[in-house]
Design a protein around this motif. Structure first.
Motif, PDB file in Angstrom:
ATOM      1  N   PHE A  30       0.837  -1.202   0.000  1.00  0.00           N
ATOM      2  CA  PHE A  30       0.000   0.000   0.000  1.00  0.00           C
ATOM      3  C   PHE A  30       0.870   1.249   0.000  1.00  0.00           C
ATOM      4  O   PHE A  30       0.684   2.160  -0.813  1.00  0.00           O
ATOM      5  CB  PHE A  30      -0.918  -0.034   1.227  1.00  0.00           C
ATOM      6  CG  PHE A  30      -1.748   1.197   1.443  1.00  0.00           C
ATOM      7  CD1 PHE A  30      -2.436   1.801   0.396  1.00  0.00           C
ATOM      8  CD2 PHE A  30      -1.860   1.753   2.713  1.00  0.00           C
ATOM      9  CE1 PHE A  30      -3.215   2.938   0.612  1.00  0.00           C
ATOM     10  CE2 PHE A  30      -2.631   2.881   2.931  1.00  0.00           C
ATOM     11  CZ  PHE A  30      -3.304   3.474   1.878  1.00  0.00           C
ATOM     12  N   GLN A  31       1.855   1.288   0.895  1.00  0.00           N
ATOM     13  CA  GLN A  31       2.757   2.440   0.938  1.00  0.00           C
ATOM     14  C   GLN A  31       3.552   2.573  -0.355  1.00  0.00           C
ATOM     15  O   GLN A  31       3.751   3.679  -0.863  1.00  0.00           O
ATOM     16  CB  GLN A  31       3.714   2.307   2.134  1.00  0.00           C
ATOM     17  CG  GLN A  31       3.044   2.411   3.486  1.00  0.00           C
ATOM     18  CD  GLN A  31       2.323   3.740   3.681  1.00  0.00           C
ATOM     19  OE1 GLN A  31       2.769   4.782   3.225  1.00  0.00           O
ATOM     20  NE2 GLN A  31       1.188   3.712   4.373  1.00  0.00           N
ATOM     21  N   ILE A 143      -6.941   7.600  -3.432  1.00  0.00           N
ATOM     22  CA  ILE A 143      -7.142   6.889  -4.701  1.00  0.00           C
ATOM     23  C   ILE A 143      -6.552   5.486  -4.620  1.00  0.00           C
ATOM     24  O   ILE A 143      -7.184   4.491  -5.003  1.00  0.00           O
ATOM     25  CB  ILE A 143      -6.513   7.676  -5.867  1.00  0.00           C
ATOM     26  CG1 ILE A 143      -7.305   8.959  -6.115  1.00  0.00           C
ATOM     27  CG2 ILE A 143      -6.462   6.838  -7.144  1.00  0.00           C
ATOM     28  CD1 ILE A 143      -6.621   9.933  -7.064  1.00  0.00           C
ATOM     29  N   VAL A 144      -5.329   5.392  -4.099  1.00  0.00           N
ATOM     30  CA  VAL A 144      -4.678   4.090  -3.977  1.00  0.00           C
ATOM     31  C   VAL A 144      -5.451   3.191  -3.003  1.00  0.00           C
ATOM     32  O   VAL A 144      -5.677   2.008  -3.271  1.00  0.00           O
ATOM     33  CB  VAL A 144      -3.218   4.251  -3.506  1.00  0.00           C
ATOM     34  CG1 VAL A 144      -2.590   2.897  -3.218  1.00  0.00           C
ATOM     35  CG2 VAL A 144      -2.407   4.998  -4.558  1.00  0.00           C
ATOM     36  N   ALA A 145      -5.889   3.770  -1.880  1.00  0.00           N
ATOM     37  CA  ALA A 145      -6.635   2.999  -0.891  1.00  0.00           C
ATOM     38  C   ALA A 145      -7.938   2.460  -1.484  1.00  0.00           C
ATOM     39  O   ALA A 145      -8.305   1.301  -1.252  1.00  0.00           O
ATOM     40  CB  ALA A 145      -6.932   3.864   0.334  1.00  0.00           C
ATOM     41  N   ALA A 181     -10.183  11.203   0.173  1.00  0.00           N
ATOM     42  CA  ALA A 181      -9.249  11.486   1.267  1.00  0.00           C
ATOM     43  C   ALA A 181      -9.691  10.779   2.547  1.00  0.00           C
ATOM     44  O   ALA A 181      -8.856  10.263   3.308  1.00  0.00           O
ATOM     45  CB  ALA A 181      -9.136  12.987   1.491  1.00  0.00           C
ATOM     46  N   ALA A 182     -11.002  10.733   2.803  1.00  0.00           N
ATOM     47  CA  ALA A 182     -11.518  10.068   4.004  1.00  0.00           C
ATOM     48  C   ALA A 182     -11.270   8.560   3.935  1.00  0.00           C
ATOM     49  O   ALA A 182     -10.916   7.928   4.936  1.00  0.00           O
ATOM     50  CB  ALA A 182     -13.011  10.356   4.161  1.00  0.00           C
ATOM     51  N   ILE A 183     -11.450   7.984   2.751  1.00  0.00           N
ATOM     52  CA  ILE A 183     -11.180   6.555   2.568  1.00  0.00           C
ATOM     53  C   ILE A 183      -9.699   6.271   2.818  1.00  0.00           C
ATOM     54  O   ILE A 183      -9.331   5.319   3.508  1.00  0.00           O
ATOM     55  CB  ILE A 183     -11.587   6.113   1.154  1.00  0.00           C
ATOM     56  CG1 ILE A 183     -13.118   6.155   1.011  1.00  0.00           C
ATOM     57  CG2 ILE A 183     -11.061   4.704   0.841  1.00  0.00           C
ATOM     58  CD1 ILE A 183     -13.610   5.987  -0.423  1.00  0.00           C
ATOM     59  N   GLY A 184      -8.846   7.129   2.257  1.00  0.00           N
ATOM     60  CA  GLY A 184      -7.411   6.955   2.460  1.00  0.00           C
ATOM     61  C   GLY A 184      -7.018   7.063   3.920  1.00  0.00           C
ATOM     62  O   GLY A 184      -6.197   6.282   4.423  1.00  0.00           O
TER      63      GLY A 184
END
Length: 239
Positions: A30-31, A143-145, A181-184
């Motif tokens: 993820f990172q 977005i990635v999350a 952003a909240a999901i991330g």
């Protein structure tokens, strides 16, 4: 079946996003995926160090020494306040809403430091660049999350699909930037459930005059900072 964590929408009432927690192996990937997207997490400590560098660069002359030293002392005080707040938070019940509110209030940037940071950002490009990177990081991480860990949503009419274990960007189009952003933020919290990621505390303990970069944010004396001069002998602008 994957454990489901709900993330309420910031922008739309009744909309809830469902994510699954990253596995231990997925935390690193993820990172890595965030970095591959150009995301760089800027800690408060690193930002403070860049502010320190900006003050030194913009106020190099002897005639500015008194005010420069006052700014640096204020930054040091704010750094110490942040470190103390982090230590208290680490020893507290982090699930307690009051504890979390007190912590966020304690590490918030004071108004006088915001004023100084605004001037330094205008005239010192390295600091301005970090501020920009910090501003876009939440959306890039979101977005990635969402690609990796979003498993559904409620309250949206658009169909949700995953292909080959991922959510395609076309599926994410209905999600607002603030919701991404909240999901991330939620996925990053799940990846480090008991950590307050404010940076490397060992580096943060260095003084404001140290030349080695370490993580942190910004500071000022009680009077409002004057506009750095670009005249000879005054502060210089770094573009």
């Amino acid at each position: 079946m994957d454990k489901r964590i709900d993330v309420p929408s910031v922008d739309r009432e009744g909309v809830v996003y469902h994510v699954r927690p990253p596995t231990v192996a997925e935390r690193a990937s993820f990172q890595a995926a965030i970095i591959a997207e150009g995301g760089q997490e800027i800690s408060k400590y690193r930002l403070l160090d860049a502010l320190i560098e900006g003050v030194n660069a913009l106020m190099p002359s002897d005639e500015d020494k008194e005010q420069r030293e006052a700014y640096l002392a204020r930054i040091d005080q704010h750094r110490a306040d942040v470190l103390k707040a982090v230590e208290v938070y680490d020893q507290s019940d982090q699930e307690d809403e009051k504890v979390r509110e007190d912590f966020l209030k304690a590490v918030a940037t004071p108004k006088d430091i915001e004023e100084l940071a605004s001037i330094v950002s205008e005239h010192y490009q390295p600091y301005r660049r970090l501020v920009g990177e910090m501003a876009v990081y939440p959306q890039r991480a979101g977005i990635v999350a969402a690609r990796m860990f979003l498993i559904g949503w409620s309250g949206l009419d658009e169909p949700f699909t995953r292909k080959l274990g991922r959510v395609e960007d076309s599926t994410l189009e209905p999600i607002s930037p603030r919701d991404l952003a909240a999901i991330g933020a939620k996925v990053r919290e799940l990846a480090q459930p008991s950590k307050a990621t404010l940076g490397n505390s060992r580096s943060a303990r260095g003084g404001s005059r140290a030349q080695e970069p370490s993580p942190v944010e910004s500071g000022t004396p009680k009077k409002a900072p004057r506009q750095p001069s670009t005249a000879a002998g005054g502060a210089k602008s770094s573009e």
